[in-house]
Design a protein around this motif. Structure first.
Motif, mmCIF file in Angstrom:
data_model
loop_
_atom_site.group_PDB
_atom_site.id
_atom_site.type_symbol
_atom_site.label_atom_id
_atom_site.label_comp_id
_atom_site.label_asym_id
_atom_site.label_seq_id
_atom_site.Cartn_x
_atom_site.Cartn_y
_atom_site.Cartn_z
ATOM 1 N N UNK A 133 29.341 -3.918 -47.568
ATOM 2 C CA UNK A 133 28.515 -4.921 -48.270
ATOM 3 C C UNK A 133 28.380 -6.168 -47.399
ATOM 4 N N UNK A 134 27.840 -7.236 -47.975
ATOM 5 C CA UNK A 134 27.636 -8.488 -47.251
ATOM 6 C C UNK A 134 28.358 -9.626 -47.964
ATOM 7 N N UNK A 135 28.912 -10.555 -47.203
ATOM 8 C CA UNK A 135 29.485 -11.757 -47.806
ATOM 9 C C UNK A 135 28.619 -12.950 -47.387
ATOM 10 N N UNK A 136 28.312 -13.788 -48.369
ATOM 11 C CA UNK A 136 27.459 -14.952 -48.120
ATOM 12 C C UNK A 136 28.250 -16.209 -48.475
ATOM 13 N N UNK A 137 28.577 -16.992 -47.465
ATOM 14 C CA UNK A 137 29.319 -18.227 -47.696
ATOM 15 C C UNK A 137 28.348 -19.395 -47.583
ATOM 16 N N UNK A 138 28.298 -20.212 -48.626
ATOM 17 C CA UNK A 138 27.425 -21.396 -48.639
ATOM 18 C C UNK A 138 28.316 -22.590 -48.948
ATOM 19 N N UNK B 18 29.007 -28.590 -43.896
ATOM 20 C CA UNK B 18 28.319 -28.838 -45.171
ATOM 21 C C UNK B 18 26.825 -28.507 -45.113
ATOM 22 N N UNK B 19 26.381 -27.740 -46.094
ATOM 23 C CA UNK B 19 24.980 -27.334 -46.156
ATOM 24 C C UNK B 19 24.684 -26.088 -45.354
ATOM 25 N N UNK B 20 25.693 -25.591 -44.633
ATOM 26 C CA UNK B 20 25.491 -24.409 -43.795
ATOM 27 C C UNK B 20 25.766 -23.120 -44.548
ATOM 28 N N UNK B 21 25.162 -22.050 -44.054
ATOM 29 C CA UNK B 21 25.361 -20.749 -44.678
ATOM 30 C C UNK B 21 25.703 -19.714 -43.617
ATOM 31 N N UNK B 22 26.608 -18.814 -44.002
ATOM 32 C CA UNK B 22 26.877 -17.653 -43.165
ATOM 33 C C UNK B 22 26.636 -16.410 -44.015
ATOM 34 N N UNK B 23 25.651 -15.600 -43.603
ATOM 35 C CA UNK B 23 25.330 -14.365 -44.313
ATOM 36 C C UNK B 23 25.835 -13.249 -43.423
ATOM 37 N N UNK C 187 31.047 -18.265 -52.473
ATOM 38 C CA UNK C 187 30.911 -17.012 -51.746
ATOM 39 C C UNK C 187 30.331 -15.969 -52.687
ATOM 40 N N UNK C 188 29.261 -15.347 -52.213
ATOM 41 C CA UNK C 188 28.546 -14.307 -52.951
ATOM 42 C C UNK C 188 28.696 -13.000 -52.185
ATOM 43 N N UNK C 189 28.943 -11.904 -52.889
ATOM 44 C CA UNK C 189 28.951 -10.587 -52.241
ATOM 45 C C UNK C 189 27.693 -9.839 -52.661
ATOM 46 N N UNK C 190 26.983 -9.346 -51.662
ATOM 47 C CA UNK C 190 25.743 -8.615 -51.894
ATOM 48 C C UNK C 190 25.966 -7.173 -51.441
#
Ligand code: FE
Length: 288
Positions: free
Chosen positions: A74-79, A99-104, A128-131
């Motif tokens: 899966x994918x982890x999305x850190x915002x 701050x304000x950065x994202x790692x997908x 953190x969102x898991x897709x």
């Protein structure tokens, strides 16, 4: 991207069909967080497997971070909204999320990484969102889409409303940098000014949620009230309509459901139990 806009008179408005508040949880090396998706009351919202919110200015709540751990499938999305997190992985990749950065991050066939706060005091806040990935992509090569705040599309409306677009496209045409062909996600961070209205067209069959960070909003024809800390799940439809009387900030996250069986085992999310067992065996044998 072709326009998803539909005739105003026929567009089906999305309504709130469930509200969840998340629960206090601890993960990594003692990091305190609120788990909002991935709980007993809200196991998942296909394709979204997990949503964690973390927010503390007390170092003991976050200083342990997330030392070396694997992921597959899966994918982890850190915002990050406040603070700094350093990321390192087994392939030698390293980066600092500010701050304000994202790692997908696409874990794909497997990655071992650490996510550690790059600070010893002050506020750390983010999500953190898991897709999920469909079966055909679960063994893809690991990959990163990483963007600092100034590379994330920012739509400024005349009303003072601002929309940070990580992925997807707003009705006014602002296009986010993250690409994902599997679930075609929309991930917006909307700061809606008091008295303003937000409307967004989405693919009719997307699963969609709103997480209210601050303020208070009302959604849809039914004007369902959403309070800070609420995650609202929306019915399928074409259009999201939100009104507010106070300055408010929310995440709008939407994506195409994958519709495949989901087998979860800690940091591995596969289609079958056997595939999860294989992931544990591969990790223990250093095959990641
Ligand atoms: Fe991780």
């Amino acid at each position: 991207m072709t326009s998803l806009k539909t005739d105003e008179s026929t567009a089906i408005n999305r309504e709130v069909i469930g509200i969840h508040n998340g629960q206090a949880a601890m993960d990594g090396d003692g990091v305190k967080l609120t788990r909002i998706i991935g709980t007993q009351t809200l196991n998942m919202l296909d394709p979204f497997l997990l949503l964690d919110a973390f927010e503390s200015d007390q170092a003991q709540d976050y200083i342990g971070g997330f030392p070396s751990h694997p992921h597959r499938g899966f994918e982890t999305v850190t915002y990050l909204l406040a603070g700094q997190m350093r990321h390192k992985d087994s392939a030698g990749n390293e980066g600092l999320i500010e701050p304000g950065g994202v790692q997908w991050m696409t874990a794909g066939k497997g990655i071992v990484h650490s996510e550690m706060p790059e600070q010893i005091d002050g506020l750390l806040m983010g999500f953190q969102l898991w897709v999920n990935l469909p079966a055909k992509d679960k063994f893809s090569e690991p990959a990163y889409q990483e963007f600092p705040v100034d590379k994330i599309a920012l739509e400024k409306r005349a009303t003072g409303t601002q929309i940070r677009v990580i992925s997807g496209q707003t009705d006014q045409g602002t296009l986010g940098p993250v690409i994902n062909e599997a679930v075609k996600p929309s991930y917006f961070d909307v700061s809606l000014k008091a008295g303003d209205k937000f409307e967004q067209t989405l693919a009719k069959t997307d699963n969609t949620f709103i997480y209210l960070i601050e303020g208070q909003i009302s959604l849809g024809n039914k004007a369902t009230r959403i309070e800070a800390g609420n995650l609202a799940i929306l019915s399928q439809g074409e259009k999201v309509t939100i009104n507010t009387q106070v300055d408010s900030r929310f995440l709008l996250v939407s994506g195409q459901p994958i519709g495949e069986p989901v087998a979860r085992g800690g940091p591995f999310v596969m289609n079958t139990k056997a595939e999860v067992m294989q992931a544990f065996a591969d990790f223990q044998a250093n095959r990641f």
